[in-house]
Write a protein that holds these residues in place. Structure first.
Motif, PDB file in Angstrom:
ATOM      1  N   SER A 126      -3.345 -38.476   8.317  1.00 34.50           N
ATOM      2  CA  SER A 126      -4.865 -37.952   8.176  1.00 34.50           C
ATOM      3  C   SER A 126      -5.304 -37.620   9.228  1.00 34.50           C
ATOM      4  O   SER A 126      -6.503 -37.371   9.550  1.00 34.50           O
ATOM      5  CB  SER A 126      -6.057 -38.925   7.195  1.00 34.50           C
ATOM      6  N   LEU A 127      -3.879 -37.525  10.095  1.00 37.11           N
ATOM      7  CA  LEU A 127      -4.649 -37.380  12.621  1.00 37.11           C
ATOM      8  C   LEU A 127      -5.110 -35.552  12.166  1.00 37.11           C
ATOM      9  O   LEU A 127      -5.307 -34.782  11.202  1.00 37.11           O
ATOM     10  CB  LEU A 127      -3.608 -37.786  12.358  1.00 37.11           C
ATOM     11  N   PRO A 128      -6.109 -35.769  13.481  1.00 35.47           N
ATOM     12  CA  PRO A 128      -6.861 -33.988  12.898  1.00 35.47           C
ATOM     13  C   PRO A 128      -5.825 -33.683  14.147  1.00 35.47           C
ATOM     14  O   PRO A 128      -6.167 -33.326  15.053  1.00 35.47           O
ATOM     15  CB  PRO A 128      -8.013 -34.587  13.681  1.00 35.47           C
ATOM     16  N   LEU A 129      -4.855 -33.302  13.242  1.00 36.71           N
ATOM     17  CA  LEU A 129      -3.956 -31.789  14.149  1.00 36.71           C
ATOM     18  C   LEU A 129      -4.351 -30.236  13.525  1.00 36.71           C
ATOM     19  O   LEU A 129      -3.973 -30.763  12.107  1.00 36.71           O
ATOM     20  CB  LEU A 129      -2.554 -32.849  14.228  1.00 36.71           C
ATOM     21  N   ALA A 130      -3.669 -29.813  14.354  1.00 36.04           N
ATOM     22  CA  ALA A 130      -3.326 -28.115  13.661  1.00 36.04           C
ATOM     23  C   ALA A 130      -2.066 -28.228  12.988  1.00 36.04           C
ATOM     24  O   ALA A 130      -2.402 -27.694  11.850  1.00 36.04           O
ATOM     25  CB  ALA A 130      -3.176 -27.601  14.775  1.00 36.04           C
ATOM     26  N   LYS A 131      -0.879 -28.898  13.335  1.00 38.87           N
ATOM     27  CA  LYS A 131       0.367 -28.637  12.203  1.00 38.87           C
ATOM     28  C   LYS A 131       0.106 -30.484  11.864  1.00 38.87           C
ATOM     29  O   LYS A 131       1.098 -31.115  12.509  1.00 38.87           O
ATOM     30  CB  LYS A 131       1.409 -28.261  13.037  1.00 38.87           C
ATOM     31  N   PRO A 132       0.583 -31.169  10.946  1.00 35.74           N
ATOM     32  CA  PRO A 132       0.569 -32.312  10.446  1.00 35.74           C
ATOM     33  C   PRO A 132       2.365 -32.937  10.873  1.00 35.74           C
ATOM     34  O   PRO A 132       3.037 -31.734  11.285  1.00 35.74           O
ATOM     35  CB  PRO A 132       0.509 -31.850   9.036  1.00 35.74           C
ATOM     36  N   LEU A 133       2.240 -34.036  10.513  1.00 38.82           N
ATOM     37  CA  LEU A 133       3.096 -34.370  11.141  1.00 38.82           C
ATOM     38  C   LEU A 133       4.456 -34.085  10.232  1.00 38.82           C
ATOM     39  O   LEU A 133       4.869 -34.400   8.902  1.00 38.82           O
ATOM     40  CB  LEU A 133       3.264 -36.488  11.375  1.00 38.82           C
ATOM     41  N   THR A 134       5.495 -33.888  10.391  1.00 37.74           N
ATOM     42  CA  THR A 134       6.802 -33.290   9.381  1.00 37.74           C
ATOM     43  C   THR A 134       6.813 -35.380   9.160  1.00 37.74           C
ATOM     44  O   THR A 134       6.560 -36.353   9.429  1.00 37.74           O
ATOM     45  CB  THR A 134       8.093 -33.760  10.363  1.00 37.74           C
ATOM     46  N   GLN A 135       7.820 -35.027   7.911  1.00 43.09           N
ATOM     47  CA  GLN A 135       7.983 -36.399   7.346  1.00 43.09           C
ATOM     48  C   GLN A 135       8.767 -37.230   7.690  1.00 43.09           C
ATOM     49  O   GLN A 135       8.688 -38.261   7.913  1.00 43.09           O
ATOM     50  CB  GLN A 135       8.389 -36.030   5.949  1.00 43.09           C
ATOM     51  N   PRO A 136      10.352 -36.298   8.327  1.00 42.64           N
ATOM     52  CA  PRO A 136      11.057 -37.069   9.430  1.00 42.64           C
ATOM     53  C   PRO A 136      10.435 -38.078  10.349  1.00 42.64           C
ATOM     54  O   PRO A 136      10.383 -39.075  10.573  1.00 42.64           O
ATOM     55  CB  PRO A 136      11.685 -36.408  10.003  1.00 42.64           C
ATOM     56  N   SER A 137       8.843 -37.829  10.928  1.00 41.40           N
ATOM     57  CA  SER A 137       8.367 -38.114  12.237  1.00 41.40           C
ATOM     58  C   SER A 137       7.486 -39.812  11.323  1.00 41.40           C
ATOM     59  O   SER A 137       7.315 -40.668  11.637  1.00 41.40           O
ATOM     60  CB  SER A 137       7.471 -37.273  12.743  1.00 41.40           C
ATOM     61  N   ILE A 138       6.788 -39.385  10.384  1.00 41.30           N
ATOM     62  CA  ILE A 138       6.176 -40.278   9.423  1.00 41.30           C
ATOM     63  C   ILE A 138       6.870 -41.368   9.465  1.00 41.30           C
ATOM     64  O   ILE A 138       6.871 -41.714   9.518  1.00 41.30           O
ATOM     65  CB  ILE A 138       5.126 -39.188   8.169  1.00 41.30           C
ATOM     66  N   GLU A 139       8.569 -41.123   8.859  1.00 40.53           N
ATOM     67  CA  GLU A 139       9.167 -42.398   8.290  1.00 40.53           C
ATOM     68  C   GLU A 139       9.200 -42.946   9.959  1.00 40.53           C
ATOM     69  O   GLU A 139       9.598 -43.827   9.656  1.00 40.53           O
ATOM     70  CB  GLU A 139       9.992 -41.692   7.706  1.00 40.53           C
ATOM     71  N   ALA A 140       9.907 -42.266  10.729  1.00 34.66           N
ATOM     72  CA  ALA A 140      10.348 -43.386  12.069  1.00 34.66           C
ATOM     73  C   ALA A 140       9.211 -43.862  12.434  1.00 34.66           C
ATOM     74  O   ALA A 140       8.863 -44.709  13.377  1.00 34.66           O
ATOM     75  CB  ALA A 140      11.135 -41.958  13.183  1.00 34.66           C
ATOM     76  N   LEU A 141       8.076 -43.778  12.618  1.00 38.57           N
ATOM     77  CA  LEU A 141       6.586 -44.084  13.190  1.00 38.57           C
ATOM     78  C   LEU A 141       6.555 -45.533  12.326  1.00 38.57           C
ATOM     79  O   LEU A 141       5.293 -45.937  13.326  1.00 38.57           O
ATOM     80  CB  LEU A 141       5.757 -43.006  13.552  1.00 38.57           C
TER      81      LEU A 141
END
Length: 457
Positions: free
Chosen positions: A354-369
């Motif tokens: 739900s971050l205010p980003l122009a391009k949402p985080l990729t799923q690998p990034s979400i899993e890693a973080l």
């Protein structure tokens, strides 16, 4: 140097490399014994033993083989139970600066009986009788009591170096992140033996070795010696001899002036390769960037680079990424008052989505973080001395309060988490041997990611 006695926090439970590996995978959601064994290349029965006999009795893993909050604390080095231990802090007597080094004991080396007070001699090899005669710098007196804030900063930087070096010794990896207490006693006077050497590929033409051997060079010692060279003409001459500089432009200058000019040449070279990194807050990024570039050139040209070279380049890439995030957290300050005090993995995943980003985080990034603990992310935003993932989560969460934050535009563009794991492989005892092509891909990925932020410098 001055040696001060301090009470330092130390965690009372230790985690070994096998426990850390299993906990790390459990934290990602992997719970099947066969899958754990396959990923770690260990026997399935050994995995079962570690979980049932070591992790579950300590409360790090529950009956369903899910990692607990206490297990996450153990994994990140923040086990709740802590005790105090006596240690020694060191202040460089040339500059009066506290060094980012602490020790449990003072390793004493005694000079030979025939030594003079000004020129101590040490037996370097008892078999041959070879003697070492170090150059002894004069002692300079400073205020008796060090600044407590500087002491805490030195402790923080020491723990950062311990983590970066991936030191396995129990005595070093268990230091907790709490305040130190200075014991009210006069400091001892001591000398530490170190070497000046000329690195083959570095921003600076000469460096000073780390007497504690935690890192190859200890930057504060070089920074202390540089202005002192004008008072030490003999030492300056020896350094010039070491560098074998015979440029005509430097021939007429004194050794101290020649060293100063060499430093200027190094800074000019840095400006040429990184023209935007000119402010004091860019210094760490500049040094890591130049080291990455030089190591990349060296390894690209080598037909069969050594594992040590590949490891060094992988570590320097990670340090460049961490330095970039630290700069980011310093410029776009985090506001933690609206952050949850604690979160579970799924809750952090929702926050990242739900971050205010122009391009949402990729799923690998979400899993890693999403395995990062709230306490570690909070400390990353406050002290800027946590590992890469905690730093990145803190920087991402700060996009809510900074409309001009670079992550709003750049997001996680170019980050390859599979390549990022190479740095962990290079820093821990694993069976994986680094390959030239994969380390060079990691390097290019790190450089590409860093370059995206140059317009914000």
């Amino acid at each position: 140097m001055d040696v001060f006695t301090v009470l330092a926090p130390q965690t009372s439970h230790h985690i070994n490399v096998f426990q850390e590996a299993v906990l790390g995978l459990l934290a990602t959601g992997v719970r099947d014994l066969s899958e754990l064994a396959s990923n770690l290349e260990l026997d399935r029965d050994l995995i079962a033993f570690i979980i049932s006999q070591e992790l579950q009795p300590r409360g790090w893993v529950d009956a369903g083989q899910r990692i607990t909050e206490r297990g996450l604390d153990a994994l990140t080095g923040e086990e709740a139970e802590a005790s105090l231990t006596v240690m020694y802090a060191f202040r460089d007597a040339i500059s009066g600066r506290l060094l980012p080094r602490f020790a449990r004991s003072l390793e004493e080396v005694r000079p030979t009986q025939s030594s003079s007070r000004d020129r101590p001699e040490f037996v370097d090899d008892r078999g041959t009788g070879r003697v070492r005669r170090p150059y002894r710098l004069p002692f300079r007196a400073h205020d008796l009591v060090p600044d407590l804030q500087s002491l805490q900063t030195a402790w923080r930087d020491f723990r950062r170096d311990v983590r970066a070096a991936a030191v396995e010794e129990v005595d070093w990896v268990t230091y907790a992140d709490q305040s130190l207490e200075l014991i009210d006693a006069p400091p001892q006077r001591a000398w530490a033996i170190c070497e000046i050497y000329a690195p083959e590929r570095d921003l600076y033409p000469w460096l000073v070795s780390d007497p504690w051997r935690l890192t190859p060079a200890l930057r504060p010692l070089r920074e202390a010696l540089t202005p002192a060279m004008s008072r030490e003409p003999y030492l300056a001459t020896k350094v010039i001899d070491l560098l074998r500089q015979d440029d005509a432009d430097l021939a007429g200058a004194t050794p101290a002036d020649r060293l100063a000019q060499l430093d200027l040449l190094a800074k000019a070279r840095a400006l040429q390769e990184a023209p935007n990194l000119t402010k004091p807050e860019h210094e760490m990024m500049q040094e890591y960037l130049l080291r990455v570039i030089r190591l990349q050139e060296s390894i690209t040209a080598a037909s069969s680079p050594y594992q040590e070279e590949l490891t060094n380049l992988a570590n320097q890439c990670g340090s460049l990424l961490e330095a970039t995030l630290k700069w980011m957290l310093g410029r776009w300050r985090v506001e933690t008052q609206d952050w949850p005090q604690n979160w579970h993995r799924r809750e952090l995943q929702h926050l990242l989505q739900s971050l205010p980003l122009a391009k949402p985080l990729t799923q690998p990034s979400i899993e890693a973080l999403s395995g990062q603990v709230a306490k570690q992310v909070r400390l990353a935003g406050k002290d800027r001395d946590r590992p890469f993932k905690a730093l990145m989560v803190a920087a991402l969460l700060s996009t809510h309060v900074h409309m001009d934050h670079p992550f709003r535009t750049v997001s996680d563009d170019g980050l390859d988490w599979a390549l990022m794991d190479l740095r962990n492989d290079s820093s821990h005892a694993t069976s994986h041997r680094l390959q030239k092509d994969e380390v060079l891909r990691l390097t290019q990925s790190a450089l590409n990611w860093f370059r995206q932020f140059e317009r914000y410098l």
